[in-house]
Design an enzyme around this catalytic site. Sequence first.
Site, short mmCIF file in Angstrom:
data_model
loop_
_atom_site.label_atom_id
_atom_site.label_comp_id
_atom_site.label_asym_id
_atom_site.label_seq_id
_atom_site.Cartn_x
_atom_site.Cartn_y
_atom_site.Cartn_z
N LYS A 142 57.91 37.00 -20.67
CA LYS A 142 58.01 35.79 -18.94
C LYS A 142 56.82 35.31 -18.42
CE LYS A 142 56.45 40.56 -16.59
NZ LYS A 142 57.68 41.95 -15.70
N ARG A 240 61.95 47.60 -4.71
CA ARG A 240 62.00 45.92 -5.15
C ARG A 240 62.86 45.40 -5.28
NH1 ARG A 240 58.03 43.36 -10.65
NH2 ARG A 240 59.89 44.51 -11.67
N HIS A 269 62.60 50.94 -12.44
CA HIS A 269 61.52 50.50 -13.06
C HIS A 269 60.20 50.79 -12.45
CE1 HIS A 269 57.51 47.00 -14.78
NE2 HIS A 269 57.96 46.91 -13.34
N ARG A 325 60.06 48.52 -22.81
CA ARG A 325 59.19 46.84 -21.67
C ARG A 325 58.19 46.79 -22.55
NH1 ARG A 325 62.92 49.10 -17.98
NH2 ARG A 325 61.30 48.82 -16.67
N TYR A 369 27.75 22.33 -6.69
CA TYR A 369 28.35 22.38 -5.96
C TYR A 369 27.65 23.91 -5.17
CZ TYR A 369 32.33 19.45 -7.29
OH TYR A 369 32.66 18.26 -7.64
N CYS A 416 32.96 24.65 -11.13
CA CYS A 416 33.96 23.44 -10.38
C CYS A 416 35.44 23.53 -11.26
CB CYS A 416 33.44 22.33 -11.29
SG CYS A 416 30.92 22.02 -10.74
N MET A 417 35.67 22.80 -11.04
CA MET A 417 37.55 22.81 -10.95
C MET A 417 37.62 22.14 -12.54
SD MET A 417 40.38 19.63 -9.94
CE MET A 417 40.16 20.54 -7.92
N ASP A 418 36.44 21.42 -13.03
CA ASP A 418 36.96 21.31 -14.47
C ASP A 418 35.50 21.45 -15.78
OD1 ASP A 418 38.75 19.78 -13.81
OD2 ASP A 418 37.36 18.43 -12.87
C1 PLP Z 1 56.93 42.91 -16.16
C2 PLP Z 1 58.18 43.65 -16.72
C3 PLP Z 1 57.61 44.73 -17.62
C4 PLP Z 1 56.72 44.66 -18.53
O1 PLP Z 1 55.35 45.47 -17.80
P1 PLP Z 1 54.21 45.30 -18.62
O2 PLP Z 1 53.29 46.20 -17.59
O3 PLP Z 1 53.24 44.46 -18.59
O4 PLP Z 1 54.15 46.31 -19.96
C5 PLP Z 1 59.04 45.58 -17.53
N1 PLP Z 1 60.00 45.97 -16.31
C6 PLP Z 1 59.89 45.15 -15.90
C7 PLP Z 1 61.49 45.20 -15.34
C8 PLP Z 1 59.24 43.93 -15.61
O5 PLP Z 1 59.48 42.59 -14.16
#
Ligand code: PLP
Length: 484
Positions: A142, A240, A269, A325, A369, A416-418
């Site tokens: 993601k 969540r 999670h 995951r 700045y 700075c920004m850039d």
């Molecule tokens: C982002 C996410 C992960 C990955 O988590 P990490 O701590 O980066 O390994 C796993 N499960 C869910 C549901 C997530 O949203």
Amino acid sequence: MAQQDIPNGFTGFSVKRTAGFQSAKEAMDKREKEARETGGKGAGGMARTSLPVPAFGLIGAEGLQHAETRATSQQQAHALRFAAAGKRQGDARAFDPAKLAEIPTEQRRWSWVEIDLAAIRHNVKEVKRRLPTGTRLMAVVKADGYGHGAVPCAKAALNSGADYLGVATVDEAIELRENYVNAPILVLSQPPETAIPLLLAYKVMPSVYTPDFAISYGEAADAFGVRAPFHLAINTGMNRIGVNHDEVVDFMHAIGFHRALDYVGTFTHFATADHEETLDFQIQYTRFAEAINALRLAGIDPGIVHAANSAAAIRFPDAAFNMVRLGIGLYGLQPSPVTRKMIQLKPAMSVHARITDVHFPPIHEGVSYGLHYRSPGNVAICTLPIGYGDGLRRNLSGRIDILKDGVRFPQVGNVCMDQCMFEIDMRRTSLHRVVEPAIGDRVTIVGRSGDAVVTLDDLANILGTITHELAIGFGTSRLPRLYV
Ligand SMILES: *Cc1c(COP(=O)(O)O)cnc(C)c1O
């Protein structure tokens, strides 16, 4: 009369336009129009006499004459430039688009992100090696692969042992499919019902936790004559998303009748898998295990069961169920200080730049700045073309080191920004050798240079944030990403 009062189109910032102001073009148009109306001379007739002088306010005949000359020569110059451009367009040797495209991105602007895909492969293998055999691995890609590039990272992970891909949004999944990634993809949340046709068309699985969504999803699949695979999200304490851990059997009874719904997996999670203290983790683990048991006792197969993020996958391989995951660990960043001693991960991202300017400001001259940094004398101030518009957060100003030829140098003045600046001490002492900076010299902002290292962890600690945020900040900025 001041020279800049001449109405030649631009009179300078400090000159107030008088009411009677006319640009040279206005004057000429008007003159042409009047010439036509009076049947007199046409364009280019320079019919100065037909122009009523008062229209120019303060400008007298002398100024007017000057304006006309300027306007005419400007037009001529413009026509010449235009003709030259036309000629160039017809000339295949000049500005060949293929030649232009060959100029590497990091040679257009001297700052870039490097992604080491071998590190990604190493990290997948290292994590997988520690898990019970047969445990699947989902590569979480993601947020554009935490800034590392979702498509190349997904492919590298799948080539080295990953089985599944996890994304946050439907569009992230579509990007993978459009780049020929065929592995199963789970969206780690329940998308809006309006996105259901996209899920079906691109064969992307949603997480499901409301009966309304589940039924709409099943109905849509039925209408298209396809199956509707999904993973059930269970809330075990993070609060969540998900069906509450003690309501999962009821939930599955409520949606289970639908013939198109295909129950593929079940997950939760953890909120504290990265904390040294494990009590909250254990509470969530127990609730999840009980929910899975309850489903099985009710004769419902929970499919692929998964709970562990990177921290849990590394710390508690026994809590892996059927799949882990892997997010932050995939990119070689430690999910927790606790895991540092447990596994060798290789960071895939580094950030580099080249010096674009060098100054030797006298003692007490300020830099950047606010001029908050003052030169102590005998220093070179080197400029880099990277700033907070590229993920180098402004709060890091004066708090980080830049690496050059294996030596650390303090970044000074506000980022700075850039652009940002760093300082090289030019005094020759027994303690350090003098590094003579030059425009074009390569430096490292995140990564290794000789024995010196700056990690995303270092920056995250300074800022009081986590590496996920910084990696995404650099990786999804306008910095080009180079795969090495
Ligand atoms: C982002 C996410 C992960 C990955 O988590 P990490 O701590 O980066 O390994 C796993 N499960 C869910 C549901 C997530 O949203």
